[in-house]
Design a protein around this motif. Structure first.
Motif, PDB file in Angstrom:
ATOM      1  N   TYR A   1       0.854  -1.198   0.000  1.00 20.86           N
ATOM      2  CA  TYR A   1       0.000   0.000   0.000  1.00 20.86           C
ATOM      3  C   TYR A   1       0.880   1.234   0.000  1.00 20.86           C
ATOM      4  O   TYR A   1       1.907   1.282   0.681  1.00 20.86           O
TER       5      TYR A   1
ATOM      6  N   LYS B   1       0.417   5.697  -0.377  1.00 18.45           N
ATOM      7  CA  LYS B   1      -0.481   6.835  -0.608  1.00 18.45           C
ATOM      8  C   LYS B   1      -0.281   7.338  -2.038  1.00 18.45           C
ATOM      9  O   LYS B   1       0.851   7.518  -2.469  1.00 18.45           O
ATOM     10  N   THR B   2      -1.370   7.524  -2.726  1.00 20.93           N
ATOM     11  CA  THR B   2      -1.243   8.002  -4.099  1.00 20.93           C
ATOM     12  C   THR B   2      -0.657   9.410  -4.123  1.00 20.93           C
ATOM     13  O   THR B   2      -1.010  10.261  -3.297  1.00 20.93           O
TER      14      THR B   2
ATOM     15  N   LYS C   1      -9.678  11.186  -1.192  1.00 21.50           N
ATOM     16  CA  LYS C   1      -8.673  10.146  -1.370  1.00 21.50           C
ATOM     17  C   LYS C   1      -9.155   9.091  -2.369  1.00 21.50           C
ATOM     18  O   LYS C   1      -8.391   8.634  -3.224  1.00 21.50           O
ATOM     19  N   ALA C   2     -10.428   8.748  -2.261  1.00 17.19           N
ATOM     20  CA  ALA C   2     -10.977   7.748  -3.182  1.00 17.19           C
ATOM     21  C   ALA C   2     -10.870   8.242  -4.627  1.00 17.19           C
ATOM     22  O   ALA C   2     -10.466   7.497  -5.530  1.00 17.19           O
TER      23      ALA C   2
ATOM     24  N   GLU D   1      -7.228   8.188  -5.760  1.00 10.47           N
ATOM     25  CA  GLU D   1      -6.732   6.836  -6.045  1.00 10.47           C
ATOM     26  C   GLU D   1      -7.243   6.320  -7.391  1.00 10.47           C
ATOM     27  O   GLU D   1      -6.507   5.677  -8.143  1.00 10.47           O
TER      28      GLU D   1
ATOM     29  N   ASP E   1      -5.327   7.986 -10.119  1.00 11.09           N
ATOM     30  CA  ASP E   1      -4.013   7.356 -10.194  1.00 11.09           C
ATOM     31  C   ASP E   1      -4.110   5.991 -10.891  1.00 11.09           C
ATOM     32  O   ASP E   1      -3.375   5.706 -11.853  1.00 11.09           O
ATOM     33  N   ASP E   2      -5.065   5.173 -10.429  1.00  9.07           N
ATOM     34  CA  ASP E   2      -5.243   3.834 -11.023  1.00  9.07           C
ATOM     35  C   ASP E   2      -5.481   3.912 -12.523  1.00  9.07           C
ATOM     36  O   ASP E   2      -4.980   3.096 -13.299  1.00  9.07           O
TER      37      ASP E   2
ATOM     38  N   LYS F   1     -15.309   3.620  -4.950  1.00 11.85           N
ATOM     39  CA  LYS F   1     -14.239   3.717  -5.949  1.00 11.85           C
ATOM     40  C   LYS F   1     -14.641   3.051  -7.269  1.00 11.85           C
ATOM     41  O   LYS F   1     -14.292   3.519  -8.343  1.00 11.85           O
TER      42      LYS F   1
END
Lengths: 257, 361
Positions: free
Chosen positions: A18, A20-21, A42-43, A46, A49-50, A201
């Protein structure tokens, strides 16, 4: 081997489970303890980022607690006048159709002053994603009644509890918007458990992916808490949300075409 | 010779926008300017240049679409008429506060309130003194012909991008509705994404790339000390505009004993009034401000040793006359003549007003 060297050997790239993005910046958040905004930010970060779309994503922040969302996600941002984020996003996505454009709005911003803008952006089926954070209260201005405030709920401007006879009824915005042909994906999510965040997400990813196909707007409501406005501890806020908000604003996907 | 046509002022605004490489128009119908959007819808520039045209749900939405488009470094515009501009005022001050370039066209009608659909110049204060909240200025251009409706579209965009500030074309129902000969501008291509990044990459929200910090289009700074510094920056910009961008026209001023100051359609009326007055032996000239902000203060002051009186002619109850008086500072008498509520003064009335005020008749 000493414990220290053992630890040093563990902390390396191949053992990362894990991280942090980097799309979520290190700036200290101004949100109150127990607030849902940070989890939602944050969701979204992420998922960006994904999907590797940081360079192509434009966020539009509202007026309200999340006005400063641009301090937390490392993407280009426009900060809209109160309620007008869908208008900014409309122009941005029309003028730059290859970008991923989203608005991030609270219930005062979207459901009250911005009702016309969200309704018409949805009706036009703009290729954008809307994140609608519903905590049934105005946060930034100090806990006043919102259109989504529940019947009997005490706020700074409904100190004796919301009286629906004189102040109207809590608005189920997602249900209203799901009726419009321009909406493609309408869902109501939450973010109070790891499971809920995982579901959220998935919805965020679907929303961004939908924008590539010009088949309508993706509207993601997130029922959240406002510990300061509700005058409850973070733990109690989650309990109150589950007991009071979820029955009136039931979670789940209303439309997925 | 270029492309010469007989066209309405409003139609020319639309045509000039397409030709100067405008990226987006966002509007809402209101008389007397609806031909701007109607012309664009007929022309279908999305097929020709890729320009986006959107009929918004309200003036409020339209100006906020402009804010979104301007934030992307695009050449975007809206048009409306007086009541609609009041609705746009919030968005306009946000544009100024976020230092975004954009073009707003106000084809003025009589007010206050819903007023009338006939021409007026009663939005001068709103245009040059702010209109929305906060210490901001717009670059304000006042066309007096259909030709200038063409010319000022591109000029407005040039100035808006030069100063990163919204520009406003302040015209009225006369210029918007009347047909005149116009030589249309040559077609210019819209900026490519690379050109936008080269020109506006330090601020435009085109997507954050690895080689730069994120760009944020905002007018918010909760730190008062920083907000004051930002306001100093804006004021310096407005001073630079005052220094560099004043535009005006002088007609029959060389031998003038009296001076009309008038802009837009009132300036056209004054040109005829000059002919009538001069036949009567009254030597009167016209100073026509083309930019209303920045205002031709020095140019008015330069006339003060020469003229005995100044008549400010406006289709309002007396708005621009305040700027004339500020420039003149009591050195010669300044009077106002205006018709309003949608009434257009005749040249004879203007001459009569000149005579009554300054020639004891």
């Amino acid at each position: 081997m000493t414990a220290t060297t053992e630890l040093k050997n563990i902390i390396n790239e191949e053992n990362v489970v894990y991280k942090k993005t980097s799309v979520l910046l290190d700036n200290e958040m101004h949100y109150c303890p127990g607030c849902t905004h940070g989890v939602i930010h944050k969701a979204i970060a992420e998922v960006i980022d994904d999907m590797d779309i940081q360079e192509k994503t434009i966020g539009v922040s509202p007026v309200g607690c999340s006005v400063l969302a641009y301090n937390y996600l490392d993407i280009d941002w426009q900060q809209a006048a109160h309620g007008r984020a869908p208008a900014l996003a409309t122009a941005t996505s029309r003028l730059m159709p290859e970008k991923y454009v989203f608005t991030y709005q609270g219930d005062g911003d979207l459901a009250s002053i911005g009702c016309a803008e969200i309704m018409h952006a949805c009706n036009r089926g703009e290729s954008i994603v809307v994140f609608f954070v519903n905590n049934a209260i105005y946060g930034m201005t100090g806990g006043q009644m919102a259109p989504t405030t529940l019947e009997g709920q005490v706020t700074a401007t409904s100190p004796y509890g919301r009286d629906c006879q004189t102040t109207g009824f809590p608005m189920r915005i997602s249900e209203m918007l799901a009726m419009l042909p321009g909406t493609r994906f309408v869902t109501r999510e939450s973010a109070e458990t790891p499971g809920a965040v995982r579901k959220l997400k998935k919805a965020i990813r679907k929303g961004f992916e939908n924008t590539r196909e010009n088949k309508g707007i993706s509207f993601i409501e997130i029922v959240g808490t406002c510990s300061s406005g509700w005058k409850l501890s973070p733990v109690k806020s989650n309990e109150w949300m589950k007991e009071n908000m979820f029955p009136y604003y039931p979670l789940g996907t209303l439309k997925d075409e | 010779m270029g492309d010469i046509r007989l066209m309405k002022g409003n139609e020319v605004i639309a045509e000039a926008a397409i030709r100067c490489g405008c990226d987006g128009y966002f509007g809402y119908p209101i008389t007397p300017q609806s031909e701007v959007m109607e012309t664009l819808m007929i022309r279908r520039p999305e097929l020709e240049t890729g320009m986006v045209v959107v009929q918004a749900e309200s003036e409020v939405a339209a100006i906020n679409m402009v804010y979104g488009g301007a934030s992307c470094g695009k050449k975007v515009m809206t048009s409306s008429s007086s009541p609609g501009i009041s609705l746009k005022a919030e968005g306009i001050t946000y544009l100024a506060g976020a230092e975004l370039p954009a073009l707003i066209v106000n084809v003025v009608r009589g007010g206050p309130g819903l007023g009338t659909i006939q021409p007026a110049q009663s939005d001068y204060f709103q245009a040059v003194k702010g209109g929305g909240h906060g210490d901001y200025k717009l670059i304000v251009l006042a066309p007096a012909s259909v030709q200038e409706m063409n010319d000022f579209v591109e000029l407005s965009f040039d100035l808006a991008f030069k100063y990163l500030n919204p520009a406003l074309i302040l015209t009225d129902g006369v210029i918007g509705q009347m047909m005149e000969k116009v030589e249309l501008s040559e077609f210019k291509p819209r900026w490519t994404e690379e050109e936008i990044i080269a020109k506006s990459g330090t601020w435009a929200t085109t997507g954050k790339t690895a080689d730069r910090e994120r760009n944020i289009s905002t007018s918010l700074d909760l730190d008062s000390a920083k907000q004051e510094i930002f306001n100093h920056k804006l004021q310096a910009k407005y001073r630079a505009m005052q220094e560099n961008e004043v535009r005006f026209e002088k007609i029959n001023c060389d031998d003038a004993d009296y001076l009309f100051v008038a802009y837009g359609s009132s300036a056209r009326i004054c040109q005829k009034a000059i002919e009538i007055a001069r036949k009567k032996g009254i030597k009167v000239g016209l100073l026509r401000p083309i930019t209303l902000f920045p205002y031709p203060i020095k140019q008015i002051q330069e006339m003060l040793g020469q003229v005995k009186g100044i008549l400010s002619v406006e289709m309002s109850a007396g708005q621009m006359v305040e700027d004339v008086r500020l420039a003149v500072n009591g050195k010669v008498p300044v009077e106002h003549y205006g018709r309003y509520g949608g009434i257009i003064p005749t040249p004879d009335e203007v001459v009569e007003a000149l005579e009554q005020n300054f020639l004891g008749e």
